[in-house]
Design a protein around this motif. Structure first.
Motif, PDB file in Angstrom:
ATOM      1  N   PRO A 188       0.847  -1.197   0.000  1.00  0.00           N
ATOM      2  CA  PRO A 188       0.000   0.000   0.000  1.00  0.00           C
ATOM      3  C   PRO A 188       0.882   1.247   0.000  1.00  0.00           C
ATOM      4  O   PRO A 188       1.843   1.314   0.755  1.00  0.00           O
ATOM      5  CB  PRO A 188      -0.775  -0.106   1.322  1.00  0.00           C
ATOM      6  N   THR A 270       4.962  -1.632   4.081  1.00  0.00           N
ATOM      7  CA  THR A 270       5.698  -2.660   3.349  1.00  0.00           C
ATOM      8  C   THR A 270       4.915  -3.968   3.454  1.00  0.00           C
ATOM      9  O   THR A 270       3.798  -3.974   3.959  1.00  0.00           O
ATOM     10  CB  THR A 270       7.143  -2.746   3.897  1.00  0.00           C
ATOM     11  N   MET A 271       5.476  -5.053   2.932  1.00  0.00           N
ATOM     12  CA  MET A 271       4.803  -6.358   2.959  1.00  0.00           C
ATOM     13  C   MET A 271       5.740  -7.405   3.567  1.00  0.00           C
ATOM     14  O   MET A 271       6.959  -7.237   3.532  1.00  0.00           O
ATOM     15  CB  MET A 271       4.384  -6.782   1.551  1.00  0.00           C
ATOM     16  N   PRO A 272       5.169  -8.500   4.081  1.00  0.00           N
ATOM     17  CA  PRO A 272       6.022  -9.488   4.764  1.00  0.00           C
ATOM     18  C   PRO A 272       7.061 -10.137   3.854  1.00  0.00           C
ATOM     19  O   PRO A 272       8.066 -10.637   4.347  1.00  0.00           O
ATOM     20  CB  PRO A 272       5.022 -10.541   5.247  1.00  0.00           C
ATOM     21  N   HIS A 475       3.310 -18.730   1.297  1.00  0.00           N
ATOM     22  CA  HIS A 475       2.560 -18.347   2.492  1.00  0.00           C
ATOM     23  C   HIS A 475       2.796 -16.883   2.863  1.00  0.00           C
ATOM     24  O   HIS A 475       2.131 -16.364   3.757  1.00  0.00           O
ATOM     25  CB  HIS A 475       2.946 -19.251   3.671  1.00  0.00           C
ATOM     26  N   LEU A 476       3.757 -16.225   2.211  1.00  0.00           N
ATOM     27  CA  LEU A 476       3.994 -14.799   2.480  1.00  0.00           C
ATOM     28  C   LEU A 476       3.321 -13.908   1.425  1.00  0.00           C
ATOM     29  O   LEU A 476       3.434 -12.692   1.466  1.00  0.00           O
ATOM     30  CB  LEU A 476       5.499 -14.512   2.495  1.00  0.00           C
TER      31      LEU A 476
ATOM     32  N   PHE B 262       4.460 -15.250  10.291  1.00  0.00           N
ATOM     33  CA  PHE B 262       3.643 -15.467   9.105  1.00  0.00           C
ATOM     34  C   PHE B 262       3.538 -16.939   8.706  1.00  0.00           C
ATOM     35  O   PHE B 262       2.913 -17.259   7.703  1.00  0.00           O
ATOM     36  CB  PHE B 262       4.102 -14.583   7.946  1.00  0.00           C
ATOM     37  N   PRO B 267      -0.706 -13.282   5.425  1.00  0.00           N
ATOM     38  CA  PRO B 267       0.132 -12.146   5.021  1.00  0.00           C
ATOM     39  C   PRO B 267      -0.697 -10.874   4.859  1.00  0.00           C
ATOM     40  O   PRO B 267      -1.828 -10.932   4.380  1.00  0.00           O
ATOM     41  CB  PRO B 267       0.727 -12.596   3.688  1.00  0.00           C
ATOM     42  N   ARG B 268      -0.142  -9.745   5.248  1.00  0.00           N
ATOM     43  CA  ARG B 268      -0.871  -8.472   5.277  1.00  0.00           C
ATOM     44  C   ARG B 268       0.148  -7.332   5.315  1.00  0.00           C
ATOM     45  O   ARG B 268       1.312  -7.542   5.643  1.00  0.00           O
ATOM     46  CB  ARG B 268      -1.779  -8.423   6.494  1.00  0.00           C
ATOM     47  N   PRO B 269      -0.281  -6.114   5.005  1.00  0.00           N
ATOM     48  CA  PRO B 269       0.690  -5.007   5.039  1.00  0.00           C
ATOM     49  C   PRO B 269       1.280  -4.821   6.431  1.00  0.00           C
ATOM     50  O   PRO B 269       0.621  -5.108   7.433  1.00  0.00           O
ATOM     51  CB  PRO B 269      -0.161  -3.787   4.654  1.00  0.00           C
TER      52      PRO B 269
END
Lengths: 526, 526
Positions: A188, A270-272, A475-476, B262, B267-269
């Motif tokens: 985002p 950010t993202m995982p 899974h991420l 995770f 997974p999410r921001p």
């Protein structure tokens, strides 16, 4: 089991343990400065025992066909535009021209240029991937090679498309993707506090800046959807199932090794599966060649200024070069300048021109007091790593944003090349050299940058090997991928609720009217 | 300098190097299971040489006044509601009652309950912080102690407020904050693919689920703004500058050590200052006490089922306990059950009741084949770490979500406690024990969870010491903090553009009309 048996078993175990994480990696790099840093990762992977196969274009400027640490597959598209240093020289001239325009006009012209550049570069990537997918022999060879994964720089998506075609787990070594900072494609990026590519904005924006930032954001999304995606639409229809779209394929990489560090970048969502590896190519300095070392030592207490404009730009136009040389001649420091053009007439005795310089080792030298740089990502991270303040002469692409980020942290001065004067450049240079706050600021960034639980290079290698070990990192991967924008932003739900509210109000209204009509029909007649 | 001088210098250097990273840490923990995991971090910090001062309530259930690894400050508010095991028993009964209601009715009743619970817990936190801030002697003592930072569990914000009052760098050991998962307070959480707290949704949602998720999201935001914030408004007005608001203070922590991994969470921001430490309390099993070990061994090839409902719930209502004991009696496995109530009449010979069990060591024992759990975060991560499949009996709070996440990954079965039957429980238990897919699934999660470049505990300690070394981590703090929501979502810009567009259209229209009027005034008269 006797002693020899145990010994053989132990050696076999060691061998297997060693082989366990060793993978067959298909590499699809970008050329130029992007290749310079990709090589750092490849050398480390090679020394860890992985087997590397690099896909390159026959017209590549820097990616060699033969190497001791990889084998290569050379692609030779029949029709392909040349992206040589000529193009970069033209871009440089055009960039200087743009810098003298009024902001609005410059913005409009810049967008036209960016559109043209995107068409050229994506056109080349499109030709590359078409040539590969048409070559059934090559595709069969790639299929049967049973690669464990692909490592690619996805600035342009030829590697992404090939990995998806071959169903390979995918790791990015990435800075830019499509039409902007790679974050925009996956994380985002609210335009209210995430400055867009080339905006030169801070993460603290006023109302007008936020409005412009939002506009720039929409322009980037427009370019992505209406300039880039159409280039690949026929190819997708021909080679991929109908539910595959380019954006989803780009977004669904397993791991994003992002060449960013938050000692440099403004904090943002950010993202995982984004792993930050900014500055991974930096390392403690190696000793310099003897002649260069004696030149450095000859600078005495004044120290040395190092200047380089990166691998893609050999030299600036002559009048600007003369201005820079003249300013250099007037300072007490010595200067090492990577310069490949005609010798400027104003050059001082204190300035050494070189075809090539060991940039990391020079910046790590205790005599180096300032770095004059175009602001390419590699050089900026080397300056941060070694704690050398920067005079920035940004020329094109992300270089303005890069210098701006250092400047907002008090570690650099941005100098406008297009309107450069000898006095102005000298003033900035002396300010950087004599005002200790610049050095203190960049050394603070350096401390923060180095203060990580694992070095960026080791982190990069860990996550590449993680993808090999675990056959991906699905899974991420966020479920936002593939959601239409109206679902992502819950627009469909809002419309549904509005429709529901409208229906309820309308029904209630109709019902009431019905009651009223029934209750007082005569009144109406009266 | 002679040899003795050099020696003294060397020792002094060693001493200074050792002291360099050692900090004075003020700790403001939560009680109950949250304290269990906070202690793991405190013990490690203590053994690294840091000095710890723990703030506790005089009515704390678990946080001891005296300890070998911290000193404590005991706060004794004059008026404070008791949060004892009695409250948890009442919550349990109410939760079982809710589970038998229709979904819509349950949702409404649940929101009422959550509102009441939030008022109780935040009321207690409010009393704690009021008592502290009113005590000028204590405040002076805290000021003069020159703490380097505060470490707090910010589920309720007494610690956050104190840290802000004392201007201390702030690190969270966090799972929940205010009215939901801690991410909601700091990271973008689009309801289109981020399931809200207690929704039992996946990250892949259909239209109706997304609509409900959005509603739940709005309810949580409503509770935050209209239930929680008003509790603290007088306190803020009295002790803080007028531009300080609770949400911004909560958001502006330097580092968020989030008890999430995770391998478990969808997974999410996320944000650059969120460090994931889920499962940090897990460790390789220690040997069991001799009697327990011989009980484990006596299970033979069938193995053992371990059951625990966490530290806050001593026992379930008797009729449910009888059902569970009856089901246990019918399986060939042995059972170790943490249970503190009256002995059930249906208890089989295979079941051992214990007041307390070494959960981590038991789950890591090779004879343990299944874990019957309420789904608390600590236990779930221990199950993942040791790869033991779970029969989930969620009772309240996040326990439903936790079990649901394991279930969607094929590593658990959720059993509804409120409508439990002996057959149903036995069927789920045997399914988990006999179907190898559950064990394979959780062992895959276990491998992923352990496959990290640095262990979660070491990572937690690194970032706490990072904040001490660097006096905070302000450069990782997002500028979204403090932005009003309409600016965050660019609503003000949209309104501005709409107004601009309207003005242009209106001006054009007026201008046209003026022209028309002028051009044909007679026509109108005609």
């Amino acid at each position: 089991m006797g002693v020899p048996g145990k010994l053989i078993f132990a050696v076999a175990c060691l061998f297997l343990a060693d082989r366990f994480y060793c993978g067959e990696i298909l590499v699809f790099p970008e050329d130029g400065s992007h290749w310079v840093n990709m090589m750092v990762i490849l050398k480390q992977l090679h020394s860890n025992g992985h087997t590397l196969t690099v896909v390159r274009s026959a017209r590549s400027l820097y990616i060699q066909e033969r190497s001791s640490f990889y084998t290569s597959i050379t692609i030779n598209p029949s029709q392909m535009e040349d992206i040589g240093s000529g193009l970069f020289d033209a871009l440089l001239i055009r960039s200087l021209e743009l810098r003298t325009m009024s902001p609005l006009w410059r913005f409009i012209e810049q967008q036209k240029d960016i559109t043209a550049i995107l068409k050229t570069f994506h056109g080349v990537a499109h030709q590359m991937i078409c040539t590969i997918l048409e070559d059934t022999l090559l595709i069969n060879r790639l299929h049967s090679a049973k690669f464990d994964m692909m490592l690619t720089d996805p600035a342009f998506p030829a590697g992404v498309l090939l990995a998806n075609y071959l169903h390979l787990p995918l790791v990015y070594n990435v800075r830019w993707l499509n039409a902007g900072d790679a974050h925009m494609a996956i994380a985002p990026s609210p335009p209210s506090y995430v400055p867009t590519y080339n905006s030169l904005f801070h993460d603290r924006m006023g109302f007008i800046e936020r409005a412009e930032n939002l506009l720039r954001y929409l322009v980037i999304r427009f370019q992505e959807n209406f300039v880039i995606l159409p280039i690949y639409s026929n190819l997708l229809a021909r080679y991929f199932p109908s539910d595959f779209d380019l954006l989803s394929m780009q977004q669904s990489a397993d791991i994003w090794l992002l060449r960013v560090d938050f000692a440099f970048e403004f904090p943002r969502p950010t993202m995982p599966n984004i792993i930050y590896i900014g500055g991974f190519q930096c390392q403690p300095p190696q000793p310099l060649p003897a002649d260069l070392e004696s030149f450095m030592q000859s600078s005495g207490e004044h120290g040395v200024v190092v200047m380089s404009l990166g691998v893609m730009v050999a030299a600036l136009p002559m009048e600007i070069t003369e201005i820079i040389a003249d300013a250099f001649a007037q300072i007490p420091q010595k200067v090492v300048w990577r310069y490949m053009g005609e010798r400027p007439s104003t050059l001082g005795n204190n300035t050494l021109l070189v075809d090539w310089l060991p940039q990391n080792d020079l910046l790590g030298h205790p005599k180096t007091h300032a770095f004059v740089s175009h602001g390419g990502t590699n050089g900026i991270y080397e300056a941060i790593y070694h704690g050398v303040p920067v005079v920035g002469l940004p020329l094109m692409f992300d270089q303005f944003d890069n210098i701006h980020r250092l400047e907002t942290r008090g570690a650099a001065r941005l100098v406008e090349v297009a309107t450069l004067t000898s006095e102005g450049f000298k003033e900035a240079l002396l300010d950087i050299l004599q005002n200790p706050s610049y050095r203190q600021s960049i050394q603070k960034l350096s401390r923060l940058h180095k203060d990580q639980p694992i070095s960026p290079l080791n982190n990069a290698i860990f996550w590449i090997e993680y993808v090999i070990r675990n056959k991906g990192a699905g899974h991420l991967r966020s479920q936002a991928i593939g959601l239409p924008w109206y679902s992502y932003y819950c627009m469909d739900i809002f419309v549904f609720f509005l429709a529901l509210a409208f229906t309820i109000v309308w029904t209630a209204f109709t019902f009431c009217r019905l009651i009223c009509f029934r209750g007082s029909p005569k009144k109406k007649v009266e």
